[in-house]
Scaffold this active site. Structure first.
Site, short mmCIF file in Angstrom:
data_model
loop_
_atom_site.label_atom_id
_atom_site.label_comp_id
_atom_site.label_asym_id
_atom_site.label_seq_id
_atom_site.Cartn_x
_atom_site.Cartn_y
_atom_site.Cartn_z
CB CYS A 195 8.82 5.52 7.06
SG CYS A 195 8.06 6.28 5.64
CB ILE A 253 -0.88 0.03 1.21
CG1 ILE A 253 -1.79 -1.15 1.25
CG2 ILE A 253 -1.92 1.16 1.31
CD1 ILE A 253 -2.52 -1.57 0.17
CG ASN A 284 4.36 2.17 10.73
OD1 ASN A 284 5.44 1.78 10.39
ND2 ASN A 284 3.28 2.01 9.98
#
Lengths: 265, 310
Positions: B136, B76, B133
């Protein structure tokens, strides 16, 4: 939209690898508009093969009997599972899903529907609705061969004008349906145009309409996971205002998009 | 209908107390709003939002999905509308509906995480926790994700911790073989909980066109295919007693959730099962409650880490 267990009324072979499944669901009948789809679990209760649900557009509705149907081509594990189901079996699906065609907002009286292959499935539902509203409908359908012979009977029953092309000439005229559109496009200048078919068909139509400054709407399909706009897996690319691009989900923002705004790659 | 708020289902993770161990995984449940059309999602222990960055992210080029045996590969690319969208559009709804929100935030470097934390400071009373998160890719670090570099894990956690008062959860990827070091660094930085596992890097190729099936070439594998990997990682990390764990990776039924808790998960994350069973939260919770009743388990937290693996 709801998670529904629907009883299968019939599941018939319509042509080479082509099947039509009819399902009882008062909820879908009450709520669905053309262009919407359902997301079916194509495996037994605790099986994870195939894992994801499979999306199928709503092909036809029969309001009197509270049934709707889907049209599918036997292609992989999911459709193989569906093809083995029998009347009285129950399927587990979510729907109706997606941003379909809002009939109430339509003012035009003339409609050109262009379907390529299995893309005729959702357009038939639309044609039926338009026909019952006494709109003038022209259905242009293109196929590879004669697998969709029985579909012509359905168009005949709607009493609308239609033209059928097949690549091998076994059904209707020989050639691509886009050849027909290119030749006759000026006859449809004041029509609302809706199409559904493969990407190559959309690319050709974009070129034809672009040159004449015409607009069209199109129904898209993509591999989906959630079906409700959460996972952002099934996206199409669009131009933004600053020469950049952004993505919209087919399952929730679509499947209906303005054909002339989509970037096809 | 079972009583979802009975004390027997509650679990404690650091200073976080959840009414039950069901946590929705980031990226598979948005902020819960869509799923609330299917059932009252305020019943679940917590909903981890999709990851929001400071500015909107367009995401990766399609195709973004590819199904593999018992698994789903995705690329995604962290498409999201940016943190302001969450604050303005989702938060009013989630507050009104009583959702227990863990906000997942995503940055490419420490400064983006700090800026995000500053934005969140005004709304932190509406959140249970933030989850970092760290997947990245970081350009300055040669494209490596922050989450794979121990000192970055500690530095980012410290930076967010300094700004926020609510608990910080760090999500770790199984694509690292130094999970216990990463977890220790997260703890040093002030994290209270580890989420484990993120997706496993994978690939699929179309043998007719010779092209990768994902536009991004590789992607993250989730689903039942990764469940044994997740269980082993959780089992091993739990033994080290570094931090409480939200265990996730391929949970498809209540039996899987129980397995994860036996392996050492204090709470369980439901991810892509939500795509298949749109009532997964309530179904799996019901299953756990029935299991407790059948096994005479008074508190679900009593089974955490109780696998007999001596």
């Amino acid at each position: 939209m709801k998670l529904i267990k629907g009883e299968i009324i019939s599941n018939e072979k319509m042509g080479d690898n082509l099947y039509k499944m009819t399902i009882f669901s008062p909820y879908v009948i009450k709520n669905a508009v053309p262009g919407q789809f359902i997301n079916i679990k194509c495996s037994n209760d605790n099986s994870v093969d195939p894992l994801l649900r499979r999306p199928f557009s709503i092909h036809d509705v029969e309001y009197d009997f509270k049934v709707f149907s889907i049209l599918y081509i036997l292609r992989g594990k999911g459709t193989y599972y569906l093809s083995k189901l029998n009347p009285a079996d129950v399927i587990d699906f979510v729907g109706p899903l997606g941003n379909g065609i809002n009939i109430d907002k339509i003012e035009n009286n003339n409609f050109l529907l262009i379907g390529g292959g299995i893309g005729i499935a959702p357009l038939y539902f639309f044609a039926k609705v338009l026909s019952s509203a006494n709109k003038n409908v022209f259905f242009a359908a293109g196929f590879k061969d004669n697998s969709f012979l029985l579909f012509e009977k359905m168009l005949e029953r709607l009493k609308i004008n239609y033209e059928i092309y097949s690549e091998n000439g076994m059904h209707g005229s020989k050639g691509m349906i886009t050849d027909f559109i290119k030749e006759k496009v000026d006859d449809f200048k004041n029509y609302d145009i809706y199409c559904c078919g493969p990407v190559e068909m959309y690319k050709t139509l974009q070129n034809i309409f672009y040159l004449r400054n015409m607009r069209a709407k199109a129904l898209f399909e993509e591999i989906m996971a959630c079906g409700i706009g959460v996972c952002k897996g099934c996206v199409m690319k669009f131009k933004d205002d600053q020469d950049g691009y952004f993505y919209k989900t087919v399952c929730k923002d679509g499947p209906l998009f303005d054909l002339m705004e989509v970037i096809l790659e | 209908m079972n009583n979802y708020t009975g004390s027997g289902t509650s679990v404690k993770l650091g200073s976080i107390i959840l009414k039950n161990p069901i946590v929705m995984c980031s990226g598979t449940f948005s902020s819960g709003i869509e799923y609330n059309d299917f059932y009252d999602v305020s019943i679940v222990g917590a909903i981890t939002t999709k990851s929001f960055s400071l500015k909107p992210r367009a995401g990766n080029k399609p195709p973004r999905l590819c199904e593999t045996p018992a698994g789903l590969l995705n690329s995604i690319g962290l498409q999201n509308e940016g943190i302001d969208f969450f604050i303005n559009e989702h938060l009013p709804y989630t507050k009104k509906s009583g959702f227990n929100i863990i906000l997942s935030i995503l940055g490419t470097d420490i400064s983006e995480f700090s800026d995000l934390a500053v934005k969140i400071r005004n709304i932190e009373e509406s959140l249970i926790a933030v989850e970092l998160n760290l997947s990245c890719p970081n350009v300055e670090k040669g494209g490596m994700s922050l989450g794979s570099i121990p000192e970055e894990v500690e530095n980012v956690t410290t930076a967010v911790r300094k700004i926020l008062n609510i608990p910080v959860i760090v999500k770790l990827s199984p694509n690292n073989n130094n999970l216990s070091e990463l977890a220790r660094r997260a703890k040093n930085g002030g994290a209270e909980v580890i989420s484990l596992i993120n997706t496993v890097i994978g690939m699929s190729i179309d043998i007719n066109t010779f092209k990768p099936k994902l536009g991004n070439i590789t992607g993250g594998l989730s689903g039942p295919a990764i469940k044994p990997i997740a269980l082993a990682k959780i089992f091993n990390l739990h033994k080290e007693k570094i931090l409480p764990i939200i265990g996730m990776g391929g949970i498809f039924g209540w039996e899987d959730a129980v397995e994860f808790m036996l392996a050492g998960a204090n709470a369980v994350g439901l991810g892509m099962v939500n795509f298949v069973d749109l009532h997964a939260g309530e179904n799996i919770l019901d299953g756990i409650i029935n299991y407790m009743s059948n096994k005479n388990i008074l508190n679900i937290s009593d089974i955490i880490g109780k696998v007999k693996a001596e």
